[in-house]
Enzyme design. Structure first.
Site, PDB file in Angstrom:
ATOM      1  CG  ASP A 137      -7.965   5.776  72.173  1.00 43.71           C
ATOM      2  OD1 ASP A 137      -8.496   5.011  71.339  1.00 43.71           O
ATOM      3  OD2 ASP A 137      -8.495   6.071  73.258  1.00 43.71           O
TER       4      ASP A 137
ATOM      5  CD  GLU B 205     -17.069  -4.270  70.898  1.00 46.26           C
ATOM      6  OE1 GLU B 205     -18.186  -4.391  71.464  1.00 46.26           O
ATOM      7  OE2 GLU B 205     -16.142  -3.566  71.342  1.00 46.26           O
TER       8      GLU B 205
END
Lengths: 344, 344
Positions: free
Chosen positions: A169, A250
């Site tokens: 997305d 991350e």
């Protein structure tokens, strides 16, 4: 000429055979947690669904020696999955030398995902990477099993190129691909529509990253979004790993690479431009419809309509049931409508 | 050869001059309601910002005699506007012979919109079409002024081609463009993720549209979504109009064309496939940040960071103020962070 063609054929056969062999081994492989959450049974069974190394885009120059970009997209079935992957494909189809890795959350290989990959004309890898059992009940952390499976495939099959994590997305400006292709170790850049600051970015001073502007520090060494960095695959050490810890995927991944602050390469005009956005698609509540399709099977006149209903169900946009769900109607004209079953 | 070139130049000059003249007249024109809501002052002042008739896409065959598709996109400023238009551009850039009409909700011509149009390489028309004053306070009906202004431009400038209304957050499969290009009068096809049925579609029997499957009949003759039909421009009579009535824009427009049920051309394999989706992007709450940019102006070391903040504000992703808003921090490392002003 004949003997050159002969060599070509032998070479092609050898490549195809080695793909089949590696697919076979990989499909039976189990990826075991590399240990950042000791004691948790993280064993999951991944499947390599398909690998296509050929670029089949007719408008694209394929003889270039540009570095390959490996665009890793975790995905999962939902009403928006097909449109999301469709419009992301439209973006990636403009990018030369891009290999798309889609890792799906399901135990089986999804035909829906395969179709989109095949139609894109891109080189691709389709992985089925279900979540470990203990995370089945919660949606968090989403996409970790997928990214870990993609990293394993990359480590086993790819020597060089650039890795980028791009959700289905996200929105990516085409210029970003030109920039990340030059990544030597790890490059970073701003991501729009993140948290409560509108943007998440490294802060650059004299061409070097010196700090981060991100609304959630979270005790992270590298407070960046998944779409905010790219990695040269030669820099992907065997130690590289991603934890099942929401919000820290991350940071822990970048720390596991042994990255130092002064090794970060700032892109997007020294992090002064936004070339990628964390767009989110509004969830569409999957409806349950009460429709008895068997009744229609006896009346082939409405075969196209029945095919559409089946397609809607196959694409995950509605549940169909003959006994439960919303009663459905068809409209003949503005004053006349009747139950779907009444069509017959 | 010289005289042929001479003719070409004269011809090009004539075209450029006529565009300039029509731009001038159009910019000063007022569109008056065609009367479906008598008594309401619908006068709005539209501006034609830019017209580019040249296809500048290097990979695209431009000598084709395919019919032009006029893709009409209403838009309005919000944090997601740039990414939405960016990824929609990536889809349209794959379509031969497509002219993109973007009509923006603002009284001034938006540089942000112009940039995206120019970078797409597509032929385009950029219109500024603010909402009539009486609708200023409410968001409904959204996009009507924009579509009306686009229709006026089409009527004044275009003789043939196909009209399609595509919102900036829709997703369109590339196959749909091949199909709608053949539209003789009005073609129709299913739209995914609409209402509470998962899909909105005409019901086809023996190759003809006989009814509609849409969760909101709304006393409409043609209960379809804005993305569910295309119109041959030769069929756009002078009577064609769209009302400022939420939920009835499509139906009243199709009725104003004098369309009859048996004139509808079903596409997408007799309305059995989904080739367009009514995807919606989740609203990003535009943040207000307290940052004194003037303080940074005295210290050029952080010039790139200041440029990013200004860009974030220009793109509508955050409000910046030196006196109000969320206090912002930068993160030096996982244990140390300081206010943004403290950077200096």
């Amino acid at each position: 000429m004949k003997s050159v063609n002969g060599y070509k054929k032998t070479f092609a056969m050898a490549i195809i055979l080695s793909i089949i062999v590696s697919v076979f081994f990989w499909a039976n492989m189990e990826i075991v947690s590399s240990g950042e959450s000791p004691g948790i049974p993280l064993k999951v069974k991944n499947k390599l669904c398909y690998v296509n190394l050929k670029d089949e885009r007719s408008h694209m120059n394929k003889t270039t020696d540009l570095k390959m970009i490996y665009f890793v997209t975790p995905t999962y079935p939902r009403p928006e999955q097909v449109p999301e992957l469709t419009r992301l494909a439209h973006t990636l189809m403009h990018v030369p030398r891009l290999h798309w890795i889609i890792a799906d959350d399901q135990p089986a290989c999804s035909d829906i995902v395969s179709d989109i990959l095949r139609r894109s004309g891109l080189p691709y890898t389709h992985i089925s990477s279900p979540k470990p059992y203990i995370y089945k009940e919660s949606n968090i952390p989403r996409g970790v099993a997928n990214r870990r499976a993609s990293l394993t495939w990359l480590r086993d099959n790819v020597q060089d190129g650039v890795l980028y994590f791009g959700d289905d997305d996200n929105t990516v400006d085409l210029q970003l691909f030109d920039e990340i292709r030059q990544t030597k170790k790890v490059s970073m850049f701003p991501v729009g529509l993140i948290g409560t600051y509108g943007v998440s970015t490294p802060v650059v001073k004299d061409g070097k990253v010196v700090a981060f502007f991100d609304s959630w520090p979270g005790s992270r060494t590298f407070p960046v979004d998944m779409a905010g960095f790219a990695v040269n695959i030669e820099f992907l050490k065997p130690s590289a790993s991603m934890p099942y810890i929401a919000g820290h995927e991350e940071d822990r991944f970048l720390v596991s690479l042994g990255l130092k602050l002064d090794e970060i390469e700032p892109l997007a005009a020294n992090c002064s431009k936004v070339l990628v956005w964390h767009t989110k698609t509004a969830k569409y509540k999957k409806p349950s419809l009460k429709i008895n399709l068997e009744k229609f099977n006896d009346s082939p006149k409405y075969g196209d309509f029945v095919s559409l209903l089946k397609e809607t169900s196959r694409l995950g946009m509605a549940y169909l049931s003959s006994s439960n769900g919303t009663k459905t109607y068809v409209i003949r004209n503005r004053r006349q409508y009747e139950t779907t079953g009444g069509l017959l």
